[in-house]
Write an enzyme that holds these catalytic residues in place. Sequence first.
Site, PDB file in Angstrom:
ATOM      1  CD1 TRP A  96      -2.025  -2.264   1.827  1.00 57.65           C
ATOM      2  CD2 TRP A  96      -2.904  -1.387  -0.029  1.00 57.65           C
ATOM      3  NE1 TRP A  96      -2.976  -3.132   1.363  1.00 57.65           N
ATOM      4  CE2 TRP A  96      -3.521  -2.627   0.222  1.00 57.65           C
ATOM      5  CE3 TRP A  96      -3.285  -0.660  -1.159  1.00 57.65           C
ATOM      6  CZ2 TRP A  96      -4.519  -3.143  -0.607  1.00 57.65           C
ATOM      7  CZ3 TRP A  96      -4.272  -1.173  -1.986  1.00 57.65           C
ATOM      8  CH2 TRP A  96      -4.874  -2.398  -1.707  1.00 57.65           C
ATOM      9  CG  ASP A 124      -3.262   3.908   4.464  1.00 55.34           C
ATOM     10  OD1 ASP A 124      -4.224   3.699   5.213  1.00 55.34           O
ATOM     11  OD2 ASP A 124      -3.050   3.246   3.424  1.00 55.34           O
ATOM     12  CE  LYS A 159      -8.153  -2.326   4.319  1.00 53.25           C
ATOM     13  NZ  LYS A 159      -8.179  -3.696   3.810  1.00 53.25           N
TER      14      LYS A 159
HETATM   15  C1  PLP Z   1      -3.387  -0.065   4.513  1.00 53.28           C
HETATM   16  C2  PLP Z   1      -4.270   0.004   3.315  1.00 53.28           C
HETATM   17  N1  PLP Z   1      -4.289   1.133   2.575  1.00 53.28           N
HETATM   18  C3  PLP Z   1      -5.076   1.238   1.499  1.00 53.28           C
HETATM   19  C4  PLP Z   1      -5.900   0.216   1.097  1.00 53.28           C
HETATM   20  C5  PLP Z   1      -6.748   0.400  -0.129  1.00 53.28           C
HETATM   21  O1  PLP Z   1      -8.025   0.668   0.281  1.00 53.28           O
HETATM   22  P1  PLP Z   1      -9.229   0.873  -0.767  1.00 53.28           P
HETATM   23  O2  PLP Z   1      -9.558  -0.496  -1.280  1.00 53.28           O
HETATM   24  O3  PLP Z   1     -10.301   1.477   0.091  1.00 53.28           O
HETATM   25  O4  PLP Z   1      -8.759   1.772  -1.828  1.00 53.28           O
HETATM   26  C6  PLP Z   1      -5.915  -0.973   1.853  1.00 53.28           C
HETATM   27  C7  PLP Z   1      -6.769  -2.125   1.572  1.00 53.28           C
HETATM   28  O5  PLP Z   1      -7.616  -2.337   0.866  1.00 53.28           O
HETATM   29  C8  PLP Z   1      -5.060  -1.079   2.977  1.00 53.28           C
HETATM   30  O6  PLP Z   1      -5.048  -2.198   3.698  1.00 53.28           O
END
Ligand code: PLP
Length: 361
Positions: A101, A171, A195
Amino acid sequence: MSRVYNFSAGPAVLPEEVLKEAQENMLDYKGCGMSVNEMSHRSKMFDDIIKTAESDFRELVGVPDNYKVLFLQGGASQQFAAIPMNLMKKKKAGYIITGQWAKKAAAEAKLYGEVVELASSADKTFSYIPDVSDLPITEDMDYVYICQNNTIYGTRYPELPDTKGVDLVSDVSSMFLSEPMDVTKYGIVYGGVQKNVGPAGLVIDVIREDLITEDCLPGTPTMLKFKTQADNDSLYNTPNCWSIYICGLVFKWLKNMGGLEVMKQRNEEKAAILYNYLDQSKLFKGTVEPKSRSLMNVPFVTGSAELDAKFVAEAKAAGLENLKGHRTVGGMRASIYNAMPKAGVEALVNFMEDFEKKNRK
Ligand SMILES: Cc1ncc(COP(=O)(O)O)c(C=O)c1O
């Protein structure tokens, strides 16, 4: 009805009390004769829902008055672009690479300016958080970016980096509201809610007000300007009303549970049950260096892909679902978010003990 113990990394388990309350109000929300899914986002009813959600969130986290709380769409991934578009005025930012991520966020930021990789744990498959006490951070950076809990690899920053006065952007998607956070340490702290907090498709950004300006990169879409969203209290267009409603119920649930300090204690207790077992097991092995371990996502392996697959299948048959590791790393991963009861972790460990007895050669 029978519910399983759901160890999914996200979308993930929600508190049963919250689901039941939503069910009770599904057809007729508080006597208004319609569901939250059917009401105008400009109605008095919804105005109460979003305002109460924001004030409960502020109270839970202790958000200072000089920070805005925004309920946005596009998931956490949309913020990978929105953050540089709003903040990269000097066209340079530092990123710490601790997993997929953070990597994706850095790759997106590269579309808008220079990205300096300040540190990385790629050398050991992201199984640890690098030393962040003295990084090559320079004044000309607009911000320093981290992914504070790495959902896929199961790591969490034991402490925040020393950013040498540069704003920190974090994040916190997979650790959101799992423990207290000191908002003043961040320029922006944000997370996708799917989550630990609510239904997918909503991201909550907490942004220090001086970072919200008209002065975005040329071409920044109106919707992605923090200023647009802040000036309209997250109601510039139709928001994700349902997710905001459920998040609001989760905030009330968290307050009733005793708040974030209590959640932290509960989460530490739950994680310890699993890590203590892993540390003495002769079959299963945790994959993360102890001091970088996440309280939320716990990856582990047997060392045999065949045995891992057998474990996941048998666990599923026993009502322990979604234990397969991320497709990029294999093995297993148990996500034990706020709404996972201690009994769920105990059931998992009992199952692992039993599996170990039957399968250890
Ligand atoms: C730490 C983290 N950041 C970002 C994301 C991306 O999130 P999204 O699917 O809401 O774009 C995720 C997982 O999906 C994640 O675990």
